[in-house]
Design an enzyme around this catalytic site. Structure first.
Site, PDB file in Angstrom:
ATOM      1  CB  CYS A 182      -7.301  -7.119   2.984  1.00  0.00           C
ATOM      2  SG  CYS A 182      -6.042  -5.894   2.599  1.00  0.00           S
TER       3      CYS A 182
ATOM      4  NE  ARG B 296      -9.735  -3.910  -7.782  1.00  0.00           N
ATOM      5  CZ  ARG B 296     -10.177  -3.923  -9.030  1.00  0.00           C
ATOM      6  NH1 ARG B 296     -10.901  -4.919  -9.473  1.00  0.00           N
ATOM      7  NH2 ARG B 296      -9.880  -2.955  -9.883  1.00  0.00           N
TER       8      ARG B 296
ATOM      9  CB  VAL C 117      -0.948  -0.012   1.228  1.00  0.00           C
ATOM     10  CG1 VAL C 117      -1.550   1.360   1.472  1.00  0.00           C
ATOM     11  CG2 VAL C 117      -2.053  -1.029   0.998  1.00  0.00           C
TER      12      VAL C 117
ATOM     13  CG  PHE D  78     -15.620  -9.501  -4.731  1.00  0.00           C
ATOM     14  CD1 PHE D  78     -14.597  -9.973  -3.929  1.00  0.00           C
ATOM     15  CD2 PHE D  78     -15.406  -8.349  -5.461  1.00  0.00           C
ATOM     16  CE1 PHE D  78     -13.390  -9.297  -3.851  1.00  0.00           C
ATOM     17  CE2 PHE D  78     -14.204  -7.672  -5.404  1.00  0.00           C
ATOM     18  CZ  PHE D  78     -13.200  -8.148  -4.594  1.00  0.00           C
ATOM     19  CG  LEU D  79     -21.579 -12.682  -6.870  1.00  0.00           C
ATOM     20  CD1 LEU D  79     -22.891 -12.390  -7.589  1.00  0.00           C
ATOM     21  CD2 LEU D  79     -21.871 -13.334  -5.516  1.00  0.00           C
TER      22      LEU D  79
ATOM     23  NE  ARG E  62       0.725  -9.542   2.815  1.00  0.00           N
ATOM     24  CZ  ARG E  62       0.765  -8.222   2.895  1.00  0.00           C
ATOM     25  NH1 ARG E  62       0.833  -7.627   4.066  1.00  0.00           N
ATOM     26  NH2 ARG E  62       0.728  -7.485   1.796  1.00  0.00           N
TER      27      ARG E  62
HETATM   28  P1  NAD Z   1       3.160  -4.593   4.004  1.00  0.00           P
HETATM   29  O1  NAD Z   1       3.530  -5.532   5.075  1.00  0.00           O
HETATM   30  O2  NAD Z   1       3.367  -4.973   2.574  1.00  0.00           O
HETATM   31  O3  NAD Z   1       3.921  -3.199   4.207  1.00  0.00           O
HETATM   32  C1  NAD Z   1       4.141  -2.601   5.449  1.00  0.00           C
HETATM   33  C2  NAD Z   1       5.529  -1.967   5.417  1.00  0.00           C
HETATM   34  O4  NAD Z   1       5.685  -1.111   6.543  1.00  0.00           O
HETATM   35  C3  NAD Z   1       6.648  -2.998   5.503  1.00  0.00           C
HETATM   36  O5  NAD Z   1       7.536  -2.794   4.425  1.00  0.00           O
HETATM   37  C4  NAD Z   1       7.320  -2.698   6.857  1.00  0.00           C
HETATM   38  O6  NAD Z   1       8.698  -2.965   6.846  1.00  0.00           O
HETATM   39  C5  NAD Z   1       7.026  -1.220   7.004  1.00  0.00           C
HETATM   40  N1  NAD Z   1       7.075  -0.703   8.379  1.00  0.00           N
HETATM   41  C6  NAD Z   1       6.580  -1.265   9.506  1.00  0.00           C
HETATM   42  N2  NAD Z   1       6.792  -0.451  10.564  1.00  0.00           N
HETATM   43  C7  NAD Z   1       7.415   0.656  10.088  1.00  0.00           C
HETATM   44  C8  NAD Z   1       7.872   1.877  10.687  1.00  0.00           C
HETATM   45  N3  NAD Z   1       7.725   2.131  11.994  1.00  0.00           N
HETATM   46  N4  NAD Z   1       8.488   2.774   9.896  1.00  0.00           N
HETATM   47  C9  NAD Z   1       8.644   2.543   8.576  1.00  0.00           C
HETATM   48  N5  NAD Z   1       8.220   1.428   7.962  1.00  0.00           N
HETATM   49  C10 NAD Z   1       7.601   0.496   8.699  1.00  0.00           C
HETATM   50  O7  NAD Z   1       1.626  -4.235   4.263  1.00  0.00           O
HETATM   51  P2  NAD Z   1       0.573  -3.701   3.178  1.00  0.00           P
HETATM   52  O8  NAD Z   1      -0.013  -4.824   2.412  1.00  0.00           O
HETATM   53  O9  NAD Z   1       1.163  -2.545   2.446  1.00  0.00           O
HETATM   54  O10 NAD Z   1      -0.593  -3.178   4.149  1.00  0.00           O
HETATM   55  C11 NAD Z   1      -0.433  -1.995   4.895  1.00  0.00           C
HETATM   56  C12 NAD Z   1      -1.792  -1.637   5.480  1.00  0.00           C
HETATM   57  O11 NAD Z   1      -2.718  -1.352   4.422  1.00  0.00           O
HETATM   58  C13 NAD Z   1      -2.432  -2.756   6.299  1.00  0.00           C
HETATM   59  O12 NAD Z   1      -3.133  -2.202   7.375  1.00  0.00           O
HETATM   60  C14 NAD Z   1      -3.399  -3.398   5.322  1.00  0.00           C
HETATM   61  O13 NAD Z   1      -4.488  -4.012   5.964  1.00  0.00           O
HETATM   62  C15 NAD Z   1      -3.860  -2.202   4.518  1.00  0.00           C
HETATM   63  N6  NAD Z   1      -4.308  -2.513   3.162  1.00  0.00           N
HETATM   64  C16 NAD Z   1      -3.634  -3.425   2.402  1.00  0.00           C
HETATM   65  C17 NAD Z   1      -4.063  -3.676   1.091  1.00  0.00           C
HETATM   66  C18 NAD Z   1      -3.343  -4.684   0.226  1.00  0.00           C
HETATM   67  O14 NAD Z   1      -3.902  -5.083  -0.793  1.00  0.00           O
HETATM   68  N7  NAD Z   1      -2.133  -5.106   0.566  1.00  0.00           N
HETATM   69  C19 NAD Z   1      -5.164  -2.992   0.570  1.00  0.00           C
HETATM   70  C20 NAD Z   1      -5.809  -2.055   1.361  1.00  0.00           C
HETATM   71  C21 NAD Z   1      -5.369  -1.816   2.660  1.00  0.00           C
END
Ligand code: NAD
Length: 524
Positions: free
Chosen positions: A348, A239, A96, A337-338, A416
């Site tokens: 997520c 997504r 994200v 989503f069906l 994941r």
């Molecule tokens: P991710 O694990 O891919 O990325 C998180 C990043 O943050 C990692 O690279 C980690 O090293 C870094 N990090 C952690 N603590 C840190 C800090 N203190 N300082 C700097 N960097 C730090 O996770 P993601 O998939 O990007 O998801 C992030 C958030 O967004 C989550 O809450 C998730 O639920 C939400 N989200 C994810 C998606 C998706 O499709 N992946 C979609 C919508 C929302």
């Protein structure tokens, strides 16, 4: 005047640059030394040399870092001209954070991504993107080269003078408990508290429990005066696999804000989307946090609903594809989503459904519907392993099973909570020898799925196997030469957990074809 964007495009066309779907392979040499200096300058918070011709005339520069050409029109139909550049920090450069950071930079803002993982930062600085997301490498490179996007491990340097600091760190499930682990968000909030000087908007992009904004506000207020910051909720709905388009042309942007100054900052950040008629929904902070959970849970419920209808179709001789088409044409239901399958996975839905049940239980308003769907979805993955065993005559002991697709969905390398992480070990426990192929997931799968053999392509994977199993519906599996597939296999058995092949064709070729919810014809 030399255009650093052109340098990158030229470099990409040169034979030295081999476009690769695996982003770690992207060649670093296309990032020039001048570009690196530019990136370092942004990351360290220093202003650009206003005499430097690369930055345009001073009066065009705005904050002094964004080249004037950042403000030009980029997509047919999208009007991003004249957008006032802002200085933004993105904490977390994962799926994200990196996509959001690159897209905001592409809007013309100056973005510094702060990431704790030093190796990620080192790779990104060399122009190598550590995840697979279509179009992301190109977007990151173009914006790095234009001087709008930089990477650092130091929030101290990057945070100085930022108008908005986004928190986009992970919120995984707490082991054994299931609620969202807020430790990364809280740690980021403590870091932020140390850099707030002038009025700064702290934007929570991570998916967080309702009330998390209050916690973050409290943490920051322990070190910074309350009038110097405001905490905003801005959940992300992208997504994986279509993340860039989702970010730039979203169904909606949700902003939970209760401070007028912060609202104006958020309006300016998303001005390019607003100008292109993207709906921006302003709510209270708690409502915004709830919108994110409610959206994910609703979609997870649709998937689980059609999976259960698929099971019933198998028993009663109906075809779930006709059923989902027939019900999806109703506007009130919608077609998306069906698609029945092996149960939802990913970064997520599993954690967010679980987190909401915990949150609801704590609030003494249990959501039984969601509790049930979590349970149904968990059991489905095991049931899919049993389905494969059944298709192989009741036992897979000593059999070689070829698995096509390991990631939780196509067009991502994200593993994941992928269904494969349950199905493959179940088959191994039943005595199967697994050989697997995935276009992008193998690097991660190697660390998560011990004891399996990996193939270089689908045909090599299927070669000599006693059955082929489709777990993830990558397009390249849809396009396989089915006669060749049959010739590869030791026994003509295909278990298709994504319904990607036509039943008639499979039967005509002499396969035993087992799919999901397609009545008596598809052998359940
Ligand atoms: P991710 O694990 O891919 O990325 C998180 C990043 O943050 C990692 O690279 C980690 O090293 C870094 N990090 C952690 N603590 C840190 C800090 N203190 N300082 C700097 N960097 C730090 O996770 P993601 O998939 O990007 O998801 C992030 C958030 O967004 C989550 O809450 C998730 O639920 C939400 N989200 C994810 C998606 C998706 O499709 N992946 C979609 C919508 C929302």
């Amino acid at each position: 005047m030399a255009d650093p964007l052109n340098d990158v495009y030229k470099a990409r066309q040169s034979p030295r640059f081999t476009a690769s779907r695996t982003p770690w392979d992207a060649r670093p040499e296309c990032v020039s030394i001048a570009l690196k200096a530019q990136i370092d300058r942004i990351a360290s918070g220093r202003k650009a040399n206003r005499q430097d011709p690369r930055y345009g005339r001073p009066e065009e520069i705005g904050s002094g870092l964004a080249p004037a050409r950042a403000l030009r029109r980029r997509h047919a139909g999208d009007d991003w001209t004249g957008v006032r550049s802002m200085r933004i920090v993105m904490i977390g450069a994962g799926y994200v954070g990196l996509v959001s950071g690159a897209c905001l930079a592409d809007f013309g803002h100056e973005v510094v991504c702060v990431e704790v993982d030093e190796s990620k930062v080192a790779h990104l600085r060399e122009g190598r993107v550590p995840i697979y997301e279509p179009g992301l490498s190109e977007l990151v490179l173009a914006n790095q080269s234009a001087g709008r996007l930089a990477f650092t491990t130091s929030l101290k340097a990057a945070g100085r003078g930022a108008e908005a600091i986004f928190i986009a760190v992970g919120t995984p499930s707490l082991a054994e408990v299931g609620s969202a682990d807020m430790s990364f968000v809280h740690e980021a909030a403590r870091d932020v508290a140390g850099v707030v000087e002038d009025f700064t908007v702290i934007v929570i992009k991570s998916t967080v429990p309702i009330g998390a904004g209050d916690e973050v506000e409290q943490i920051i207020a322990e070190r910074a005066p309350r009038e110097k910051f405001a905490v905003v909720s801005n959940p992300e709905f992208l997504r994986e696999g279509a993340a860039i388009d989702d970010f730039k042309r979203p169904d909606r942007v949700v902003i939970g804000v209760e401070d007028d100054r912060a609202r104006e900052v958020m309006r300016r950040i998303y001005q390019p989307i607003e100008r292109n008629d993207g709906p921006i929904v302003y709510t209270s902070r708690r409502s915004s946090e709830m919108i994110k959970y409610a959206s994910n849970v609703f979609l997870a419920m649709k998937v689980t609903f059609i999976n259960e209808i698929a099971d019933l179709c198998e028993r009663l001789g109906a075809d779930v594809l006709d059923v989902s088409h027939g019900i999806g044409l109703d506007d009130r239901i919608g077609r998306k989503f069906l698609n029945p399958g092996p149960g939802f996975g990913g970064s997520c839905f599993p954690k967010d459904t679980l987190a909401l049940t915990k949150l609801a239980a704590e609030a003494k308003a249990p959501i039984r519907l969601v509790e049930t769907l979590v349970d149904v979805n968990d059991k489905r993955k095991t049931a899919m392993a049993a389905k494969i065993v059944g298709a192989c005559g009741g036992s897979v002991a000593g059999k070689r099973i070829a698995v096509l697709g390991l990631t939780y969905k196509p067009k991502t390398d994200d593993m994941r909570d992928a269904p494969s992480l349950v199905i493959v070990p179940e088959l191994q426990a039943a005595g199967a020898r697994i050989v697997a192929y995935d276009p992008e997931g193998i690097r991660t799968a190697k660390t998560l799925l011990p004891g399996i053999e990996f193939a270089d392509n689908a045909y090599a994977c299927l070669s000599g196997a006693d059955a082929g199993v489709v777990i993830t519906e990558w397009d390249e599996f849809r396009a396989l030469d089915l006669a060749r597939v049959k010739a590869c296999l030791a026994a003509p058995i295909i278990v298709d957990l994504r319904n990607i092949y036509p039943i008639k064709a499979m039967k005509a070729l002499g396969f035993r074809y087992v799919c999901v919810g397609r009545g008596f014809g598809g052998e359940g």
